[in-house]
Write an enzyme that holds these catalytic residues in place. Structure first.
Site, PDB file in Angstrom:
ATOM      1  N   HIS A   1      -8.057  -4.107   9.688  1.00 13.88           N
ATOM      2  CA  HIS A   1      -7.685  -3.945   8.273  1.00 13.88           C
ATOM      3  C   HIS A   1      -6.445  -4.760   7.912  1.00 13.88           C
ATOM      4  CE1 HIS A   1      -5.233  -0.106   9.447  1.00 13.88           C
ATOM      5  NE2 HIS A   1      -4.355  -1.069   9.194  1.00 13.88           N
TER       6      HIS A   1
ATOM      7  N   GLU B   1      -9.895  -0.959   4.788  1.00 16.63           N
ATOM      8  CA  GLU B   1     -10.576  -0.641   6.036  1.00 16.63           C
ATOM      9  C   GLU B   1     -11.893  -1.429   6.128  1.00 16.63           C
ATOM     10  OE1 GLU B   1      -8.938   0.696   8.236  1.00 16.63           O
ATOM     11  OE2 GLU B   1      -8.250   2.733   7.869  1.00 16.63           O
TER      12      GLU B   1
ATOM     13  N   ASP C   1       0.840  -1.199   0.000  1.00 18.11           N
ATOM     14  CA  ASP C   1       0.000   0.000   0.000  1.00 18.11           C
ATOM     15  C   ASP C   1       0.873   1.245   0.000  1.00 18.11           C
ATOM     16  OD1 ASP C   1       0.916  -0.471   2.580  1.00 18.11           O
ATOM     17  OD2 ASP C   1      -1.057  -0.906   3.399  1.00 18.11           O
TER      18      ASP C   1
ATOM     19  N   ASP D   1      -8.432  -2.048  13.801  1.00 18.40           N
ATOM     20  CA  ASP D   1      -9.806  -2.181  13.303  1.00 18.40           C
ATOM     21  C   ASP D   1      -9.965  -3.380  12.359  1.00 18.40           C
ATOM     22  OD1 ASP D   1      -8.512  -1.341  11.011  1.00 18.40           O
ATOM     23  OD2 ASP D   1      -9.656   0.511  10.762  1.00 18.40           O
TER      24      ASP D   1
HETATM   25  C1  F6R Z   1       0.818  -1.111   6.127  1.00 18.44           C
HETATM   26  C2  F6R Z   1      -0.176  -2.154   6.361  1.00 18.44           C
HETATM   27  C3  F6R Z   1      -1.090  -2.024   7.536  1.00 18.44           C
HETATM   28  C4  F6R Z   1      -0.347  -2.314   8.836  1.00 18.44           C
HETATM   29  C5  F6R Z   1      -1.276  -2.176  10.024  1.00 18.44           C
HETATM   30  C6  F6R Z   1      -0.576  -2.446  11.329  1.00 18.44           C
HETATM   31  O1  F6R Z   1       1.592  -1.429   4.991  1.00 18.44           O
HETATM   32  O2  F6R Z   1      -0.250  -3.090   5.622  1.00 18.44           O
HETATM   33  O3  F6R Z   1      -2.146  -2.938   7.394  1.00 18.44           O
HETATM   34  O4  F6R Z   1       0.178  -3.612   8.785  1.00 18.44           O
HETATM   35  O5  F6R Z   1      -1.817  -0.884  10.039  1.00 18.44           O
HETATM   36  O6  F6R Z   1       0.416  -1.491  11.552  1.00 18.44           O
HETATM   37  P1  F6R Z   1       1.461  -1.675  12.740  1.00 18.44           P
HETATM   38  O7  F6R Z   1       2.285  -2.854  12.421  1.00 18.44           O
HETATM   39  O8  F6R Z   1       2.272  -0.419  12.730  1.00 18.44           O
HETATM   40  O9  F6R Z   1       0.657  -1.852  13.973  1.00 18.44           O
END
Ligand code: F6R
Length: 260
Positions: free
Chosen positions: A138, A143, A67, A136
């Site tokens: 995702h 989302e 992403d 959440d």
């Molecule tokens: C970002 C991504 C997101 C993160 C998620 C958890 O490339 O894929 O889905 O993996 O927001 O983020 P952290 O690891 O910082 O808690």
């Protein structure tokens, strides 16, 4: 789906790095899909250490982004392109030619999204996609209520995700509202999905994704549709799992020949 409960984040990173190393030994030019954020850092550190010690040859590996923020200026240190180059590509001794990602600064975002899906397919598809999980539920930046069939496209971050990610920016207002993310349908095309979750803050999302019903409101529950999905969790992130005992027994009794 296999759920592996590890003592801590470092053990999770080591297990996944071993899995990636084994993949690269079998298929040196494998395409690795990488997530950003804090959770996967122990994986990248463990993999870079294996590469540095000569335990695995990563010289033909290819890396692709999951992403990207929309609208950050080119070269912004928190653009996911910058983050992946800094945390994954360069520590592995790879060049930018080994790396691909969507263009968050494109004039035509819809075309850039379609182009990225095409590029992934032309590259032969993702061999192993590493995922984190949002509080959440995702995956990538899909989302809650993202279509389970979605392709790479623009999404709007929830307030919660913008707050969760504010720690990477000078002020919370700087977190972009929009992102490009591989769709859930795109992610499900990877040959092996490996989700790493660590810490108590992820326990509820992990329990819903693994043991709850398949539902777009919990995007990570889409892993239930994948024939080869591995969820690696530390004790804290596993604390909401009703079947934790079964998952521990299964992993302890796993035949030696069977990798994750
Ligand atoms: C970002 C991504 C997101 C993160 C998620 C958890 O490339 O894929 O889905 O993996 O927001 O983020 P952290 O690891 O910082 O808690």
């Amino acid at each position: 789906m296999e759920v592996v409960i590890v003592p801590d984040a470092v053990a999770g990173g080591e297990l996944i790095a071993e899995t990636i190393a084994a993949l690269l030994t079998r298929k040196p030019g494998a395409l690795l899909g990488v997530a950003t954020g804090s959770t996967p850092l122990p994986v990248y550190e463990a993999l870079a250490a294996k590469a540095a010690s000569g335990a695995v040859d990563v010289s033909r590996a290819r890396i692709c982004q999951l992403d990207e923020y929309v609208g950050l200026p080119a070269g912004h240190p928190e653009s996911y392109r910058s983050v992946v180059l800094r945390e994954v590509v360069r520590p592995l001794g790879l060049g930018e030619d080994a790396f691909m990602g969507p263009d968050g600064a494109a004039g035509d975002i819809a075309a850039a999204c379609a182009e990225y899906d095409r590029a992934l397919a032309e590259a032969g598809g993702v061999d192993l996609q590493l995922l984190g999980i949002g509080t959440d539920g995702h995956i990538g930046f899909n989302e809650p209520c993202s279509s389970l069939a979605s392709r790479t496209r623009i999404k709007t971050l929830t307030r919660q995700t913008r707050q969760d990610n504010a720690r990477f920016f000078d002020s919370p207002e700087e977190v972009p509202h929009h992102v490009i993310t591989q769709g859930i349908g795109t992610i499900l095309e990877a040959r092996h999905l490996v989700l790493l979750a660590t810490g108590e803050a992820k326990a509820e999302a992990v329990a819903l994704a693994v043991e709850g019903p398949l539902a777009a409101v919990v995007p990570a529950s889409a892993l239930q549709l994948h024939p080869h999905a591995t969820v690696v969790v530390d004790e804290a992130a596993a604390s909401g799992l009703k079947l934790a005992g079964y998952f521990r027994d299964t992993y302890a009794a796993k035949p030696d020949w069977q990798a994750i």
